[in-house]
Write a protein that holds these residues in place. Sequence first.
Motif, PDB file in Angstrom:
ATOM      1  N   PHE A  80       0.802  -1.161   0.083  1.00  0.00           N
ATOM      2  CA  PHE A  80      -0.034   0.183   0.008  1.00  0.00           C
ATOM      3  C   PHE A  80       0.846   1.039  -0.049  1.00  0.00           C
ATOM      4  O   PHE A  80       1.893   1.372   0.629  1.00  0.00           O
ATOM      5  CB  PHE A  80      -0.893  -0.051   1.288  1.00  0.00           C
ATOM      6  CG  PHE A  80      -1.659  -1.105   1.169  1.00  0.00           C
ATOM      7  CD1 PHE A  80      -2.998  -1.052   0.438  1.00  0.00           C
ATOM      8  CD2 PHE A  80      -1.576  -2.323   1.968  1.00  0.00           C
ATOM      9  CE1 PHE A  80      -3.960  -1.998   0.391  1.00  0.00           C
ATOM     10  CE2 PHE A  80      -2.528  -3.532   2.199  1.00  0.00           C
ATOM     11  CZ  PHE A  80      -3.548  -3.312   1.208  1.00  0.00           C
ATOM     12  N   THR A  81       0.364   2.279  -0.546  1.00  0.00           N
ATOM     13  CA  THR A  81       1.437   3.518  -0.666  1.00  0.00           C
ATOM     14  C   THR A  81       0.564   4.566  -0.092  1.00  0.00           C
ATOM     15  O   THR A  81      -0.628   4.423   0.625  1.00  0.00           O
ATOM     16  CB  THR A  81       1.506   3.918  -2.299  1.00  0.00           C
ATOM     17  OG1 THR A  81      -0.095   4.163  -2.608  1.00  0.00           O
ATOM     18  CG2 THR A  81       2.145   2.694  -3.171  1.00  0.00           C
ATOM     19  N   LYS A  82       1.039   5.599  -0.147  1.00  0.00           N
ATOM     20  CA  LYS A  82       0.658   6.623   0.556  1.00  0.00           C
ATOM     21  C   LYS A  82      -1.036   7.198   0.092  1.00  0.00           C
ATOM     22  O   LYS A  82      -1.633   7.689   0.903  1.00  0.00           O
ATOM     23  CB  LYS A  82       1.421   8.237   0.596  1.00  0.00           C
ATOM     24  CG  LYS A  82       1.546   8.995   1.538  1.00  0.00           C
ATOM     25  CD  LYS A  82       2.422  10.039   1.699  1.00  0.00           C
ATOM     26  CE  LYS A  82       2.646  10.625   3.029  1.00  0.00           C
ATOM     27  NZ  LYS A  82       3.980  10.271   3.659  1.00  0.00           N
ATOM     28  N   LYS A  83      -0.855   6.941  -1.188  1.00  0.00           N
ATOM     29  CA  LYS A  83      -2.347   7.281  -1.855  1.00  0.00           C
ATOM     30  C   LYS A  83      -3.368   6.209  -1.330  1.00  0.00           C
ATOM     31  O   LYS A  83      -4.556   6.370  -1.849  1.00  0.00           O
ATOM     32  CB  LYS A  83      -2.143   7.414  -3.368  1.00  0.00           C
ATOM     33  CG  LYS A  83      -1.306   8.787  -3.811  1.00  0.00           C
ATOM     34  CD  LYS A  83      -1.192   8.687  -5.169  1.00  0.00           C
ATOM     35  CE  LYS A  83      -0.546  10.026  -5.722  1.00  0.00           C
ATOM     36  NZ  LYS A  83       0.024   9.899  -7.263  1.00  0.00           N
ATOM     37  N   SER A  84      -2.977   5.530  -0.880  1.00  0.00           N
ATOM     38  CA  SER A  84      -3.819   3.987  -0.686  1.00  0.00           C
ATOM     39  C   SER A  84      -5.105   4.411   0.356  1.00  0.00           C
ATOM     40  O   SER A  84      -4.710   5.028   1.379  1.00  0.00           O
ATOM     41  CB  SER A  84      -3.196   2.839  -0.286  1.00  0.00           C
ATOM     42  OG  SER A  84      -4.359   1.925   0.144  1.00  0.00           O
ATOM     43  N   LYS A  85      -6.279   4.218  -0.043  1.00  0.00           N
ATOM     44  CA  LYS A  85      -7.327   4.636   0.738  1.00  0.00           C
ATOM     45  C   LYS A  85      -7.151   3.832   1.983  1.00  0.00           C
ATOM     46  O   LYS A  85      -7.711   4.360   3.259  1.00  0.00           O
ATOM     47  CB  LYS A  85      -8.761   4.162  -0.011  1.00  0.00           C
ATOM     48  CG  LYS A  85      -9.530   5.236  -0.760  1.00  0.00           C
ATOM     49  CD  LYS A  85     -10.738   4.914  -1.088  1.00  0.00           C
ATOM     50  CE  LYS A  85     -11.436   5.976  -1.858  1.00  0.00           C
ATOM     51  NZ  LYS A  85     -12.759   5.618  -2.058  1.00  0.00           N
ATOM     52  N   LEU A  86      -6.799   2.711   1.955  1.00  0.00           N
ATOM     53  CA  LEU A  86      -6.761   1.923   3.360  1.00  0.00           C
ATOM     54  C   LEU A  86      -5.954   2.516   4.325  1.00  0.00           C
ATOM     55  O   LEU A  86      -6.164   2.577   5.528  1.00  0.00           O
ATOM     56  CB  LEU A  86      -6.149   0.501   2.962  1.00  0.00           C
ATOM     57  CG  LEU A  86      -5.892  -0.409   4.179  1.00  0.00           C
ATOM     58  CD1 LEU A  86      -7.423  -0.821   4.414  1.00  0.00           C
ATOM     59  CD2 LEU A  86      -5.040  -1.604   3.836  1.00  0.00           C
ATOM     60  N   LEU A  87      -4.769   3.318   3.880  1.00  0.00           N
ATOM     61  CA  LEU A  87      -4.094   3.740   5.022  1.00  0.00           C
ATOM     62  C   LEU A  87      -4.369   5.439   5.144  1.00  0.00           C
ATOM     63  O   LEU A  87      -3.867   6.112   6.186  1.00  0.00           O
ATOM     64  CB  LEU A  87      -2.512   3.845   4.395  1.00  0.00           C
ATOM     65  CG  LEU A  87      -1.920   2.605   4.071  1.00  0.00           C
ATOM     66  CD1 LEU A  87      -0.510   2.678   3.525  1.00  0.00           C
ATOM     67  CD2 LEU A  87      -1.978   1.710   5.254  1.00  0.00           C
ATOM     68  N   LYS A  88      -5.290   5.822   4.583  1.00  0.00           N
ATOM     69  CA  LYS A  88      -6.059   6.766   5.203  1.00  0.00           C
ATOM     70  C   LYS A  88      -7.468   6.897   5.934  1.00  0.00           C
ATOM     71  O   LYS A  88      -7.853   7.857   6.402  1.00  0.00           O
ATOM     72  CB  LYS A  88      -6.658   7.828   3.780  1.00  0.00           C
ATOM     73  CG  LYS A  88      -5.167   8.408   3.160  1.00  0.00           C
ATOM     74  CD  LYS A  88      -5.914   9.089   1.854  1.00  0.00           C
ATOM     75  CE  LYS A  88      -4.874   9.555   1.143  1.00  0.00           C
ATOM     76  NZ  LYS A  88      -5.491   9.743  -0.412  1.00  0.00           N
ATOM     77  N   MET A  89      -7.873   5.343   6.157  1.00  0.00           N
ATOM     78  CA  MET A  89      -8.541   5.052   7.111  1.00  0.00           C
ATOM     79  C   MET A  89      -8.411   5.651   8.354  1.00  0.00           C
ATOM     80  O   MET A  89      -7.495   5.612   9.007  1.00  0.00           O
ATOM     81  CB  MET A  89      -8.582   3.669   7.122  1.00  0.00           C
ATOM     82  CG  MET A  89      -9.898   2.959   7.074  1.00  0.00           C
ATOM     83  SD  MET A  89     -11.264   3.342   6.120  1.00  0.00           S
ATOM     84  CE  MET A  89     -10.852   2.950   4.472  1.00  0.00           C
ATOM     85  N   ASP A  90      -9.645   6.069   9.183  1.00  0.00           N
ATOM     86  CA  ASP A  90      -9.644   6.594  10.403  1.00  0.00           C
ATOM     87  C   ASP A  90      -8.961   5.427  11.442  1.00  0.00           C
ATOM     88  O   ASP A  90      -8.355   5.912  11.978  1.00  0.00           O
ATOM     89  CB  ASP A  90     -11.068   7.034  10.805  1.00  0.00           C
ATOM     90  CG  ASP A  90     -11.326   8.391  10.710  1.00  0.00           C
ATOM     91  OD1 ASP A  90     -10.355   9.187  10.436  1.00  0.00           O
ATOM     92  OD2 ASP A  90     -12.180   8.943  11.229  1.00  0.00           O
ATOM     93  N   GLY A  91      -9.671   4.173  11.120  1.00  0.00           N
ATOM     94  CA  GLY A  91      -9.231   3.134  12.118  1.00  0.00           C
ATOM     95  C   GLY A  91      -8.880   2.069  11.135  1.00  0.00           C
ATOM     96  O   GLY A  91      -9.362   1.631  10.252  1.00  0.00           O
TER      97      GLY A  91
END
Lengths: 352, 203
Positions: free
Chosen positions: A201-212
């Motif tokens: 996963f990169t910085k742009k990945s939605k997963l890593l922008k997830m609140d939790g």
Amino acid sequence: MSFHINRSPFLVQIEVLKQLEINEIFLMSLCSRKMKTLVQRIRLRPKKIRYSLDDNETQVSVGFTESDEKLHHMAKVKHVSYIPVDEMTSQQLGGERIECRYSKNSLTEVFTFTLEHLEENDKNVLALLQNHCARLFSNKPRIQLEIYSVATLMLSGIINDVKDTSFICEKLNTSEIRRYLRMHSNHESVQVRSRCQGRVFTKKSKLLKMDGLSILRTGAMTPTIMHNFSGRFLLLQNSVLCYQQWSEVIRKWKNKEAYHKLHAMIANNPKPLPNVLNWIPLLREFNALHWDGSRRPQYFKLDPKFVETIHFPQCDPEDIDCTDWLDIEQDGGNKWASIQMTAAQIRFFVWN
Amino acid sequence: MTSPASSSEVKYLIESSEGNTFDVSGAALRQSNTFNAMFLNIGADGPIPFTDYNEATLKKVFEYCEHSVNEENYSGPKHQDDLSKWDLNFFNEMDQKMFIDVINASNFLDIERLTSYCCERIARMLRGKNTQEMIKVITLPTAEELEAKQKVEEKKAAAAKKVAEKAAETAEKTETLEELPVQQLVQTTRNKLTRKYLSFSNE
């Protein structure tokens, strides 16, 4: 003995429904349109509704509290390839009639009955089931999904407004998670219990922008995930920890370069930590101080939203005693974070 | 109607639908919120009329109230399995009609404990049943019955519509005749007769 419920006083009808379990209330709501309206009148207000999707069946559970322990099993729907004509019945569900049958489950099962329908109606039945369930409640409960099979990832797109997802299938490709998150765009938390394969996963990945975000088998992906995470709560289990990674997290948070929203970051290590890392230089580097009893409260309260939505097994939602933890101050501000390193885990909490 | 001893021994006369009266202790009656709201504070001169319910039903309801006088205050629904032997006997003795009458009376009199136990008993009848079986227990019409009923209603509505249309047509005709002035009516009749005469003479 039978009982003319329609002829009994309204309060009696309501009282009867109130004494039923949620799965019985669901079955009652399928009896007739009037019964469905009556169920609506008892004003059930669950906090969350969880759809568990497996290869050939869907289970629906509701929770009236935040805790997962008190989840009530509401309905079980299964697709089958064949139903004998003499066992088939026509059932109104979510505004349409479906051909189905009720099969009685064994006493050990939490659901007394399974509503079986023909395979070809799978998509339609899930939509109707969601429609039916949504109309039974007087509020809009938080919608959660549990994915037990990769095959149901596409099917899950039928369910709207999903806020939390747990991937429980054995193996999962990271591209499938990406595609899934594009389909359900309003996510707040994700738990990945599957073994992940594929591109990191990169910085742009939605997963890593997830609140939790909670990942059960982080493995070699640990540094990338920690580096690129920009949400509030990160739980990494069975992760590979390294000095450099933690040093970068603390430095970036301290310099306000990243982790602006961070609430808590927790990493568990399968190996005892002291054998892996020597933390003293790290703590010296960031001027970590022992708690003096005044700069921050003694107890840290994890946001219950995360503790309960992403299955946080190590910690109960009670306050966490941070007396022996070390404090690190953010540059140019009054913000403090506390860090604790035990043989089992590293916990980094930011005081609000 | 009351025997003025100590307040706990006060008896009230209850009148049933048959016009019969029987007495019930004040303590038992006080379990009825309806009674509390209606009579307890203002008093009752003469029998208290509960004339929507027959004597047998009222006696059964107050039998329960008399029995539970000394029980602790009601604290929410109790599971059927937790009921005492007396309670179970009380419910088992009733036939279906009596049971339904008791629920209705208990609901009217607002006797929380009894209503709740009765409803629990109905809920128990529904447990472990699927939708089709539940429909039978609560005697709801089945989908086929509802469909048939709808068809009959549609037919009735169509027939009623036809009748209404015919009636409207007749009324319109009558109205047209009534509305014509006498002179015009005479002229129309004359024209008709002339046309008839001409056609006759042509033949």
